[in-house]
Design a protein around this motif. Structure first.
Motif, PDB file in Angstrom:
ATOM      1  N   ASP A  59       0.826  -1.208   0.000  1.00  0.00           N
ATOM      2  CA  ASP A  59       0.000   0.000   0.000  1.00  0.00           C
ATOM      3  C   ASP A  59       0.862   1.260   0.000  1.00  0.00           C
ATOM      4  O   ASP A  59       0.597   2.220  -0.744  1.00  0.00           O
ATOM      5  CB  ASP A  59      -0.924  -0.020   1.219  1.00  0.00           C
ATOM      6  CG  ASP A  59      -1.924   1.121   1.221  1.00  0.00           C
ATOM      7  OD1 ASP A  59      -2.424   1.483   0.125  1.00  0.00           O
ATOM      8  OD2 ASP A  59      -2.220   1.652   2.302  1.00  0.00           O
TER       9      ASP A  59
ATOM     10  N   LYS B 296       1.016   4.198  -2.803  1.00  0.00           N
ATOM     11  CA  LYS B 296       0.782   5.581  -2.405  1.00  0.00           C
ATOM     12  C   LYS B 296       1.926   6.481  -2.856  1.00  0.00           C
ATOM     13  O   LYS B 296       1.709   7.612  -3.307  1.00  0.00           O
ATOM     14  CB  LYS B 296       0.609   5.665  -0.889  1.00  0.00           C
ATOM     15  CG  LYS B 296       0.207   7.045  -0.385  1.00  0.00           C
ATOM     16  CD  LYS B 296      -0.053   7.021   1.113  1.00  0.00           C
ATOM     17  CE  LYS B 296      -0.522   8.387   1.604  1.00  0.00           C
ATOM     18  NZ  LYS B 296      -0.810   8.377   3.073  1.00  0.00           N
TER      19      LYS B 296
ATOM     20  N   ASN C 204       1.457   7.353  -6.275  1.00  0.00           N
ATOM     21  CA  ASN C 204       0.176   8.022  -6.507  1.00  0.00           C
ATOM     22  C   ASN C 204      -0.736   7.171  -7.395  1.00  0.00           C
ATOM     23  O   ASN C 204      -1.348   7.657  -8.356  1.00  0.00           O
ATOM     24  CB  ASN C 204       0.401   9.397  -7.154  1.00  0.00           C
ATOM     25  CG  ASN C 204      -0.841  10.266  -7.088  1.00  0.00           C
ATOM     26  OD1 ASN C 204      -1.694  10.109  -6.203  1.00  0.00           O
ATOM     27  ND2 ASN C 204      -0.970  11.179  -8.029  1.00  0.00           N
ATOM     28  N   ARG C 205      -0.844   5.889  -7.034  1.00  0.00           N
ATOM     29  CA  ARG C 205      -1.657   4.960  -7.816  1.00  0.00           C
ATOM     30  C   ARG C 205      -2.748   4.337  -6.945  1.00  0.00           C
ATOM     31  O   ARG C 205      -2.537   4.068  -5.767  1.00  0.00           O
ATOM     32  CB  ARG C 205      -0.793   3.838  -8.398  1.00  0.00           C
ATOM     33  CG  ARG C 205       0.257   4.298  -9.381  1.00  0.00           C
ATOM     34  CD  ARG C 205       1.159   3.146  -9.759  1.00  0.00           C
ATOM     35  NE  ARG C 205       0.415   2.039 -10.353  1.00  0.00           N
ATOM     36  CZ  ARG C 205       0.946   0.829 -10.587  1.00  0.00           C
ATOM     37  NH1 ARG C 205       2.207   0.590 -10.228  1.00  0.00           N
ATOM     38  NH2 ARG C 205       0.220  -0.117 -11.138  1.00  0.00           N
ATOM     39  N   LYS C 206      -3.914   4.105  -7.549  1.00  0.00           N
ATOM     40  CA  LYS C 206      -5.005   3.371  -6.925  1.00  0.00           C
ATOM     41  C   LYS C 206      -5.118   2.036  -7.660  1.00  0.00           C
ATOM     42  O   LYS C 206      -5.338   2.009  -8.876  1.00  0.00           O
ATOM     43  CB  LYS C 206      -6.323   4.144  -7.043  1.00  0.00           C
ATOM     44  CG  LYS C 206      -6.329   5.482  -6.306  1.00  0.00           C
ATOM     45  CD  LYS C 206      -6.542   5.293  -4.815  1.00  0.00           C
ATOM     46  CE  LYS C 206      -6.734   6.633  -4.112  1.00  0.00           C
ATOM     47  NZ  LYS C 206      -7.005   6.492  -2.663  1.00  0.00           N
TER      48      LYS C 206
ATOM     49  N   THR D 186      -5.065   2.594   1.909  1.00  0.00           N
ATOM     50  CA  THR D 186      -5.574   3.825   1.303  1.00  0.00           C
ATOM     51  C   THR D 186      -5.532   3.790  -0.217  1.00  0.00           C
ATOM     52  O   THR D 186      -6.346   4.426  -0.871  1.00  0.00           O
ATOM     53  CB  THR D 186      -4.756   5.028   1.787  1.00  0.00           C
ATOM     54  OG1 THR D 186      -3.371   4.842   1.424  1.00  0.00           O
ATOM     55  CG2 THR D 186      -4.851   5.177   3.295  1.00  0.00           C
ATOM     56  N   ASN D 187      -4.584   3.051  -0.771  1.00  0.00           N
ATOM     57  CA  ASN D 187      -4.409   3.037  -2.228  1.00  0.00           C
ATOM     58  C   ASN D 187      -4.605   1.666  -2.849  1.00  0.00           C
ATOM     59  O   ASN D 187      -4.344   1.476  -4.028  1.00  0.00           O
ATOM     60  CB  ASN D 187      -3.018   3.561  -2.590  1.00  0.00           C
ATOM     61  CG  ASN D 187      -2.885   5.045  -2.362  1.00  0.00           C
ATOM     62  OD1 ASN D 187      -3.008   5.538  -1.250  1.00  0.00           O
ATOM     63  ND2 ASN D 187      -2.645   5.791  -3.436  1.00  0.00           N
TER      64      ASN D 187
END
Length: 209
Positions: A152, A156, A159-161, A179-180
């Protein structure tokens, strides 16, 4: 030989062929799987292929003897060496991201193979930063928690989901909300049908090993 040719013709005539026996696949109703597949497909379509990841573990019997050999005479059976590691693989759908530093779980805190010049060394001293251990060499919630946090944080930082596909296993249920990374658990008893790494990728790794 003539007998072999006759057997091949007999098999073709009666639609008989060699088949691999699978342990899990036939235990699940295919019709029910179609419903599950539709729901899974709907969630997967929200992501691009590079952002769909799959994680799976397998037992690696690293000390097992070969099953075949060349000799002048037949061998009687010998006892298999049951020493193993649990190895975890992670990659994305289009193959652009393959974590080379794979997760490994062994029995020993400091395996003897890492000893050098009579100095006790850790796995991390040899580049294995994702090595864990317990008495059974099994995946546990605490180990998966460490792995998931690391994955994760990596996503993060980029900056990737992403979507992470996992099989429904109690060791994967942890008290941590990434979070991601969105977690997608496959339905129970469907590993042989739906688990991507469980097929040719893990098989290829073991064959190469």
């Amino acid at each position: 030989s003539a007998s072999q040719g006759w057997m091949e013709k007999f098999g073709k005539r009666h639609c008989i062929k060699m088949n691999r026996i699978h342990g899990e696949a036939d235990s699940t109703d295919i019709k029910l799987l179609q419903i599950d597949k539709a729901a899974i497909k709907e969630k997967i379509e929200r992501y691009s292929a590079c952002d769909i990841y799959n994680f799976d573990e397998t037992a690696l019997f690293y000390a097992a003897p070969p099953r075949t050999t060349i000799s002048h005479q037949k061998f009687s059976g010998w006892k298999d060496n049951k020493k193993y590691l649990t190895v975890g693989f992670l990659c994305n759908a289009d193959g652009t991201d393959k974590w080379s530093n794979i997760l490994m779980i062994g029995h020993a805190r400091r395996p003897n193979c890492f000893n050098k010049n009579n100095k006790k060394q850790k796995a991390s001293d040899h580049g294995f930063s994702m090595y864990h251990y317990n008495s059974n060499a099994w995946m546990t919630r605490s180990i998966f928690h460490v792995f998931l946090r690391r994955f994760d944080h990596s996503m993060k930082a980029q900056n990737r989901k992403v979507l992470l596909i996992l099989h429904n296993f109690y060791g994967h249920i942890v008290d941590y909300a990434p979070t991601n990374v969105e977690l997608l658990f496959l339905p129970p008893n469907t590993t042989s049908h739906l688990q991507l790494l469980n097929g040719s990728i893990i098989w290829a790794f073991k064959t190469y090993f």
